[in-house]
Scaffold this active site. Structure first.
Site, short mmCIF file in Angstrom:
data_model
loop_
_atom_site.label_atom_id
_atom_site.label_comp_id
_atom_site.label_asym_id
_atom_site.label_seq_id
_atom_site.Cartn_x
_atom_site.Cartn_y
_atom_site.Cartn_z
N ASP A 176 0.55 -0.94 -0.50
CA ASP A 176 0.01 0.02 0.13
C ASP A 176 1.01 1.75 -0.13
O ASP A 176 2.14 1.27 0.10
CB ASP A 176 -1.42 -0.29 0.77
CG ASP A 176 -0.48 -0.51 2.19
OD1 ASP A 176 0.55 0.56 2.55
OD2 ASP A 176 -0.37 -0.50 3.71
N LYS A 199 -3.89 -0.12 -2.07
CA LYS A 199 -5.31 -1.05 -1.12
C LYS A 199 -6.17 0.00 -0.85
O LYS A 199 -5.46 1.20 -0.69
CB LYS A 199 -4.54 -0.93 -0.49
CG LYS A 199 -5.24 -2.13 0.43
CD LYS A 199 -4.34 -2.70 1.84
CE LYS A 199 -4.01 -2.40 2.31
NZ LYS A 199 -3.18 -2.29 4.15
N ARG A 201 -8.86 0.28 2.02
CA ARG A 201 -9.59 -0.44 2.80
C ARG A 201 -11.05 -0.65 2.90
O ARG A 201 -11.42 0.90 2.42
CB ARG A 201 -8.91 -0.27 4.26
CG ARG A 201 -9.24 -0.92 5.33
CD ARG A 201 -8.49 -0.51 6.48
NE ARG A 201 -7.36 -1.25 6.11
CZ ARG A 201 -7.21 -2.22 6.77
NH1 ARG A 201 -7.82 -3.41 7.21
NH2 ARG A 201 -5.24 -2.99 6.78
N GLY A 232 -4.52 -10.97 5.50
CA GLY A 232 -5.73 -10.32 3.94
C GLY A 232 -4.77 -9.76 3.11
O GLY A 232 -5.11 -9.63 1.55
C1 R5P Z 1 -1.71 -1.51 7.37
O1 R5P Z 1 -1.44 -0.69 6.89
C2 R5P Z 1 -0.25 -2.44 7.70
O2 R5P Z 1 0.69 -1.55 6.84
C3 R5P Z 1 -0.55 -3.64 7.17
O3 R5P Z 1 -0.57 -3.44 6.06
C4 R5P Z 1 -1.29 -4.96 8.20
O4 R5P Z 1 -2.08 -4.26 8.65
C5 R5P Z 1 -1.46 -6.21 7.60
O5 R5P Z 1 -3.29 -6.58 8.34
P1 R5P Z 1 -3.27 -7.63 7.62
O6 R5P Z 1 -2.40 -9.31 7.30
O7 R5P Z 1 -4.20 -8.32 8.51
O8 R5P Z 1 -4.13 -7.46 6.28
#
Ligand code: R5P
Length: 320
Positions: A176, A199, A201, A232
């Site tokens: 991201d 990305k 959200r 994810g």
């Molecule tokens: C988001 O901004 C973080 O840098 C990570 O990409 C995110 O927290 C990862 O979370 P998950 O593994 O649940 O997608």
């Protein structure tokens, strides 16, 4: 290690219960034992802490990542800080290898909290004189503290491990926009190109990857992130990369392996050949997740503790 051995005599390193293994490893790097600290519970679940030797006037470090169970570990840290403060410790450094509640560092919508700031206020009120942490979700969180913050990085540690890999046809992937700077740090060390996955959200625990910015056709992607929580983001990122023609030979690198819920399943998909992380938090999924490799951040933190204690510069261990 740069410190003069004589000057460490007034230093004491404690660990909460969140990650005793890391605490012990750091103490061992410093050629010492962890300070004796009893953490127990009242029958109703309240936490009780007792520091088992005098810390009056000492330079004290408390190691406690605020990883899951986040609220328990954070509360325990506050209670340890309070105990040390009331025991007249000379200076208290909260060593928080993973700083939880960091994702809420701004209000994305009205009537939301900014927990990263709230946690900072609570740590200062609790008695912390300085903070040492690793790869904050956003480096600006340092500005939420009116006390010194030493912000270390696992980039050097992990990029050294990566330099042992066959990096031919590899491309680094920022999953991201927020991870572009960190991914560029890896790229500078490993001399690799960078692409970005855009990305969007769509919920607190659901993400949607939209498109890849950059060419990944025929390349072997290495996804870089600060943390992996449910897996994810990584899994959707792999989908997007494969769709754009990347080889099904993906590696993942992240500082904080939070790994909850579906993480082991999502990261076990056949396209992911290796997941490289540091041990800022306990890694409980090593058995389920065969591709997981863990590099220890303990020597880096131990070096920083010694430098802080000796008033030596810590800046060469910082995020650039
Ligand atoms: C988001 O901004 C973080 O840098 C990570 O990409 C995110 O927290 C990862 O979370 P998950 O593994 O649940 O997608």
């Amino acid at each position: 290690m740069t410190c003069r051995p004589k000057s460490v005599s007034n230093m004491e390193v404690f660990s909460g219960t969140a990650h005793r293994n890391l605490g012990e490893e750091i103490a061992s790097c410093l050629n010492t034992n962890l300070g004796s600290l009893e953490v127990s519970r009242f029958p109703d679940g309240e936490i009780h802490v007792r520091i088992e030797k005098s810390v009056r006037g000492m330079d004290v470090f408390v190691i406690q990542p605020t990883c899951p169970p986040v609220n328990e570990n954070f509360t325990e840290l506050l209670i340890i800080l309070d105990a040390l403060h009331r025991a007249s410790a000379g200076r208290i450094t909260a060593v928080i290898p993973y700083y939880g509640y960091a994702r809420q560092d701004k209000r994305a919508a009205g009537r939301e909290p900014i927990t990263a700031r709230m946690i900072a206020d609570m740590l200062i009120t609790g008695g912390a004189d300085r903070i040492l942490t690793v790869d904050l979700h956003s480096p600006q969180i340092q500005g939420f503290f009116d006390i010194p913050v030493d912000h270390l990085t696992a980039v050097d540690l992990l990029s050294k491990e990566m330099s042992q890999w066959d990096l031919s046809d590899s491309v680094l992937v920022a999953p991201d926009a927020g991870r572009v700077k960190m991914t560029t740090e890896y790229a500078n060390r490993l001399n690799l190109p960078v692409v970005i996955v855009h990305k969007r959200r769509i919920g607190a625990d659901q993400t949607a990857v939209l498109y890849v910015v950059g060419d990944v056709k025929g390349m072997r992607p290495i996804i870089i992130d600060d943390m992996i929580t449910t897996g994810g983001t990584v899994s959707k990122c792999v989908d997007a990369l494969i769709e754009e023609g990347a080889k099904p030979d993906v590696r993942v690198v992240a500082t904080h392996p939070i790994l909850v819920g579906s993480a082991a399943d999502l990261l076990s998909r056949k396209e992911i050949v290796e997941v490289l992380v540091s041990n800022t938090v306990p890694t409980t999924m090593s058995r389920e997740l065969r591709s997981l490799r863990v590099a220890s951040i303990a020597p880096v933190i131990a070096d920083a503790l010694l430098r802080i204690h000796c008033d030596d510069s810590v800046s060469e261990l910082f995020v650039q």
